[in-house]
Design an enzyme around this catalytic site. Structure first.
Site: not given
Ligand code: NAD
Length: 490
Positions: A292, A258, A394
């Site tokens: 999101c 997601e 975004e």
């Molecule tokens: P992010 O991708 O920076 O981090 C999300 C998670 O992934 C964190 O726990 C982080 O530590 C981990 N992570 C980061 N790099 C990684 C890697 N290389 N390998 C494994 N894990 C890794 O996202 P964020 O800044 O925490 O959240 C915001 C983003 O999430 C926005 O883009 C938003 O649109 C999206 N989002 C989507 C939904 C949906 O349902 N589509 C819902 C909520 C948020």
């Protein structure tokens, strides 16, 4: 140096809380004060968590439990969150700085609902049975059984911490899997409380494991590359999803993503004006735009355009931005100063790209400790071309660009001219148009005359860069289980 009095958040592995040497600080986005020290999982800790999760399935009773037994455990977990409701609210507010009322009504309430809904669904969802005849005329029964996938790796973001964490943990457990879950490094507190609740609810050791840490070269990557993880479910940025997909490719793991969005709201001239203004203000500024599903692109039919922009700007200017417990607060800070730097860089870019700033565009000044926080003003732009980066990328802040459109075909073409495809909103009083236009959105979700209204049984997910697969209701049950077809010739 952080004061020693701040709590230390530890991992939860094989039914016990464990510390690791490396630590990082979790600070409040309201005023920069230290919330907690957090242990950073090393590879050995992740290995231990995965091994415990495998043992729990192979040697423990969890893999053999019935859906009804697991449902009872899930309800106990929901009861446990309910019993510590105020602790969960405090944890979520400390990490995110969001208004207390929002944490109460949205985050924690939905965390509880996720466990209850998947408990009931797992108990009541049957499987398919087909009757047929073999070539020799014998009767045949062909049916499907659900089995756990194995050890599920769960990685979640910071924007709705408990809600999104439990959205994955609950169905994974409901289907008999064991999990190793990593919350965002920005929001480790409510997940740690959840581990305490699991412990008190009698979840067997190894069934739920929690590891803290960052993504690349840390707990996140150790999980996604781990050979004994069967599936990865991830919510976060599209770029991170892409990195995880590469990491998961080696083990051909199941994945559910997601991801990000650049969602559009479309307001037709026949819309209920006040409802549309209220709705778009909500969909652009809720949780400081850090959902999101938020609308960062707003298209308004030309006859309504000037009036709509003025009314939306008045709403933005009137939003009360403040600390979580301030009276009547409507919007808190962004998650961190680092994220604010990113959002403010888009504020500057919009001006360079030729935007007219109709509301906000900067940082509110309080004259006290809140100035060390991560607040920004709700911001509205007009006048950007559809090709502008601020209309295409975004931003994940309280910001939208409003543009006029002329007719259904024009607006649908522009809505769908996006790398993303998560959600959209249509505001109209014309019933036929509502159905016609909604179907043409290239998104996983469309709301008509509302926003963020969710029946948890419905599929949730996006198309294009916004995700892969669907979760929600039986779609979650399908992802978190392995289906085996058994064909019996009678
Ligand atoms: P992010 O991708 O920076 O981090 C999300 C998670 O992934 C964190 O726990 C982080 O530590 C981990 N992570 C980061 N790099 C990684 C890697 N290389 N390998 C494994 N894990 C890794 O996202 P964020 O800044 O925490 O959240 C915001 C983003 O999430 C926005 O883009 C938003 O649109 C999206 N989002 C989507 C939904 C949906 O349902 N589509 C819902 C909520 C948020």
């Amino acid at each position: 140096m952080a004061p020693a009095s701040a709590p230390l958040l530890r991992h939860y592995v094989d039914g016990a809380f464990v510390a690791t040497e490396r630590r990082f600080d979790n600070v409040s986005p309201v005023d920069g004060h230290l919330v907690a020290h957090v242990c950073e999982a090393d590879r050995a800790t992740v290995d231990r968590a995965v091994a415990a999760a495998r043992r729990a399935l192979r040697e423990g009773p969890w893999g053999e439990t019935s859906p009804a037994e697991r449902a009872a455990v899930l309800h106990r977990i929901a009861d446990g969150i309910q019993a510590r409701f105020d602790d969960f609210v405090a944890a979520e507010v400390a990490d995110t700085g969001r208004p207390v009322e929002q944490a109460r009504t949205l985050d924690i309430a939905r965390g509880i609902a996720n466990f209850r809904m998947f408990a009931d669904l797992a108990k009541t969802t049957g499987s398919e049975l087909f009757e047929m005849r073999a070539a020799d005329g014998a009767e045949v029964m062909s049916y499907v059984v659900r089995k756990p996938l194995g050890v599920v790796g769960i990685i979640s973001p910071w924007n709705l911490p408990l809600l999104l964490f439990t959205w994955k943990v609950a169905p994974a457990l409901a289907m008999g899997n064991s999990v190793v879950a990593k919350p965002s490094e920005e929001t480790p507190s409510s997940a740690t409380l959840l581990a305490e609740v699991m412990d008190a609810a009698g979840v067997p050791p190894g069934v739920f494991n929690l590891v803290h840490g960052h993504g690349p070269d840390s707990a996140g990557e150790f999980l996604t590359r781990h050979p004994d993880i069967s599936a990865i479910t991830f919510t976060g940025e599209s770029r991170t999803g892409s990195a995880i997909m590469k990491a998961a490719a080696d083990g051909v793991k199941e994945i559910s993503f997601e991801l990000g969005g650049k969602n559009a709201a479309v307001v037709f001239a026949d819309a209920d004006f006040d409802a549309a203004v209220d709705g778009v203000a909500r969909s652009s500024f809720t949780n400081a735009g850090q959902v999101c599903l938020c609308s960062e692109r707003v298209y308004v039919e030309r006859p309504l355009f000037e009036r709509f922009v003025a009314a939306l700007a008045a709403k933005a200017a009137a939003l009360k931005i403040d600390a979580p417990d301030a009276p009547d607060v409507q919007m808190g800070p962004l998650i961190s100063r680092e994220h604010r730097d990113k959002v403010l860089s888009y504020f500057r870019l919009a001006v360079e790209e030729g935007a007219t700033v109709v509301a906000g565009g900067g940082v509110p000044r309080f004259g006290d400790a809140r100035d060390a926080g991560a607040f920004v003003q709700p911001t509205i732009w007009t006048g950007l071309p559809d090709t502008a980066r601020c209309v295409r990328e975004e931003i994940f802040g309280p910001v939208c660009h409003v543009a006029p459109f002329d007719g259904e075909d024009d607006v649908i073409r522009r809505v769908n001219d996006s790398a993303y495809g998560l959600a959209g909103c249509v505001w109209t009083t014309n019933l036929s148009r509502a159905h016609r236009v909604s179907r043409r959105f290239q998104t996983g979700l469309v709301w008509v005359n509302t926003w963020f209204l969710r029946d948890l049984r419905t599929p949730f997910g996006g198309v294009k860069l916004s995700g892969l697969g669907r979760e929600g209701g039986r779609h979650s049950l399908d992802f978190y289980s392995e289906l085996t077809n058994i064909c019996v010739k009678l």
